[in-house]
Write an enzyme that holds these catalytic residues in place. Structure first.
Site, short mmCIF file in Angstrom:
data_model
loop_
_atom_site.label_atom_id
_atom_site.label_comp_id
_atom_site.label_asym_id
_atom_site.label_seq_id
_atom_site.Cartn_x
_atom_site.Cartn_y
_atom_site.Cartn_z
N ARG A 1 0.86 -1.14 0.00
CA ARG A 1 0.05 0.06 0.06
C ARG A 1 0.87 1.17 0.18
O ARG A 1 0.31 2.55 -0.03
CB ARG A 1 -0.73 0.01 1.41
N TYR B 1 0.63 4.25 -2.77
CA TYR B 1 -0.55 4.99 -2.80
C TYR B 1 -0.39 6.08 -1.23
O TYR B 1 -0.66 7.44 -1.39
CB TYR B 1 -1.91 4.42 -2.36
N ASP B 2 -0.19 5.37 -0.22
CA ASP B 2 -0.14 6.04 1.22
C ASP B 2 1.04 7.28 1.10
O ASP B 2 0.81 8.38 1.37
CB ASP B 2 0.41 5.14 2.14
N GLU B 3 2.15 6.90 0.66
CA GLU B 3 3.30 7.89 0.67
C GLU B 3 2.95 8.84 -0.48
O GLU B 3 3.44 10.08 -0.17
CB GLU B 3 4.56 7.14 0.29
N GLY C 1 -12.28 -10.67 9.76
CA GLY C 1 -13.26 -9.44 9.85
C GLY C 1 -13.13 -8.58 11.15
O GLY C 1 -14.20 -7.83 11.17
N GLN D 1 -11.23 -6.42 11.66
CA GLN D 1 -10.82 -5.15 11.35
C GLN D 1 -11.88 -4.14 11.23
O GLN D 1 -13.17 -4.48 10.95
CB GLN D 1 -9.71 -5.00 9.91
N ARG E 1 -13.98 -0.35 10.05
CA ARG E 1 -13.78 0.84 9.41
C ARG E 1 -15.04 1.79 9.51
O ARG E 1 -15.92 1.13 10.22
CB ARG E 1 -14.04 0.46 7.78
N PRO F 1 -4.93 -1.97 7.39
CA PRO F 1 -5.17 -1.29 8.64
C PRO F 1 -6.42 -2.10 9.57
O PRO F 1 -7.39 -2.39 8.97
CB PRO F 1 -5.71 0.11 8.22
N1 UDP Z 1 -12.50 -6.38 2.52
C1 UDP Z 1 -13.25 -7.51 2.47
N2 UDP Z 1 -13.76 -8.18 1.39
C2 UDP Z 1 -13.76 -7.74 0.27
C3 UDP Z 1 -12.83 -6.30 0.05
C4 UDP Z 1 -12.48 -5.69 1.04
O1 UDP Z 1 -13.00 -8.17 3.65
O2 UDP Z 1 -14.20 -8.12 -0.79
C5 UDP Z 1 -11.94 -5.57 3.64
C6 UDP Z 1 -10.45 -5.03 3.53
O3 UDP Z 1 -9.45 -6.18 3.52
C7 UDP Z 1 -10.57 -3.92 4.46
C8 UDP Z 1 -11.81 -3.43 4.43
O4 UDP Z 1 -12.89 -4.53 4.08
O5 UDP Z 1 -10.15 -4.68 5.59
C9 UDP Z 1 -12.15 -2.45 3.68
O6 UDP Z 1 -11.75 -2.22 2.26
P1 UDP Z 1 -11.85 -1.26 1.21
O7 UDP Z 1 -11.24 -1.91 0.05
O8 UDP Z 1 -13.28 -1.09 1.01
O9 UDP Z 1 -11.24 -0.07 1.79
P2 UDP Z 1 -9.98 0.31 2.71
O10 UDP Z 1 -9.07 -0.78 2.64
O11 UDP Z 1 -9.20 1.22 1.74
O12 UDP Z 1 -10.20 0.77 3.93
#
Ligand code: UDP
Length: 219
Positions: A43, A46-48, A108, A110, A112, A173
């Site tokens: 990543r 993108y991040d940097e 799952g 993590q 957001r 993350p």
């Molecule tokens: N994710 C998932 N299944 C998918 C797509 C994404 O579990 O089919 C997870 C991904 O690993 C992350 C979270 O959902 O932990 C959000 O991912 P997304 O790509 O939407 O956004 P970002 O990683 O930029 O926050």
């Protein structure tokens, strides 16, 4: 763009991202947190790149006096997302609508925090019209685990799809939630659309889109 803004004496707003915080060690993320980014991970580019664009923006502001704004955009969703852009929401929705397995990465756990697009646009506009030159988080602090998010989408669609678990991408993350105190205080902004309402509007769009894809064109 910064050079052009300097030349034309224009105001410029940079679309930055919560990714500048990387895999954050403080929670929720405030704008004065410098982040935890792996520069050489998958990543990293993108991040940097986003971190570098913030650095350049502040340099143009301080050295040349360009009128700059920096918005740090957190996860956003809404109608007109592409079904196959790989992000969690379109992936889950399209899998649930087609009866395919819903793919959760890792266990799952993590988190957001998803912001409805109309709220984001409103926040960006308010920031652009303000005098604030420091970065401002725009996002919805309503936090959810990805597992719960998958379950929510599945139940809203009334889908029979199964939730399956796949490998977690490197440097994904573990937690993410904006501290929006700055946006509230300086811009008088906060999100108005909660996830249930926002998901309903988004799902209506996706359901129509998938239906149209299935119907052969009349022409
Ligand atoms: N994710 C998932 N299944 C998918 C797509 C994404 O579990 O089919 C997870 C991904 O690993 C992350 C979270 O959902 O932990 C959000 O991912 P997304 O790509 O939407 O956004 P970002 O990683 O930029 O926050």
């Amino acid at each position: 763009m910064l050079g052009l803004a300097l030349e034309k004496k224009a105001r410029v707003i940079i679309a930055s991202t919560s990714e500048v915080y990387g895999d954050p060690e403080i929670h929720p993320q405030t704008e004065d947190y410098w982040g935890n980014v792996n520069p050489i991970g998958p990543r990293g580019v993108y991040d940097e790149a986003k971190r570098f664009s913030e650095a350049m923006t502040m340099a143009y502001h301080r050295y040349h006096g360009v009128e700059t704004r920096i918005v740090r955009i957190f996860n956003t969703y809404g109608p007109r997302m592409r079904l196959n852009d790989g992000r969690a929401l379109p992936a889950f929705v399209s899998q649930a609508l087609k009866g395919e397995d819903i793919t959760v990465f890792g266990d799952g756990s993590q988190t957001r925090s998803f912001c409805f697009v109309d709220d984001l646009v409103d926040g960006i506009f308010k920031l652009l019209m303000s005098d604030e030159t420091n970065p401002v988080n725009i996002g919805n602090p309503e936090e959810i685990t990805i597992k719960e998010f998958a379950e929510e989408v599945k139940s809203l669609i009334n889908s029979k799809s199964e939730i399956i678990y796949k490998e977690l991408p490197t440097d994904d993350p573990k937690i993410r939630k904006p501290d929006i105190t700055r946006a509230k205080t300086i811009l008088g902004w906060e999100p108005k659309v909660n996830r249930r309402e926002g998901l309903k509007l988004t799902l209506d769009y996706f359901i129509n889109k998938v239906k149209k894809e299935r119907q052969p064109s009349a022409i």
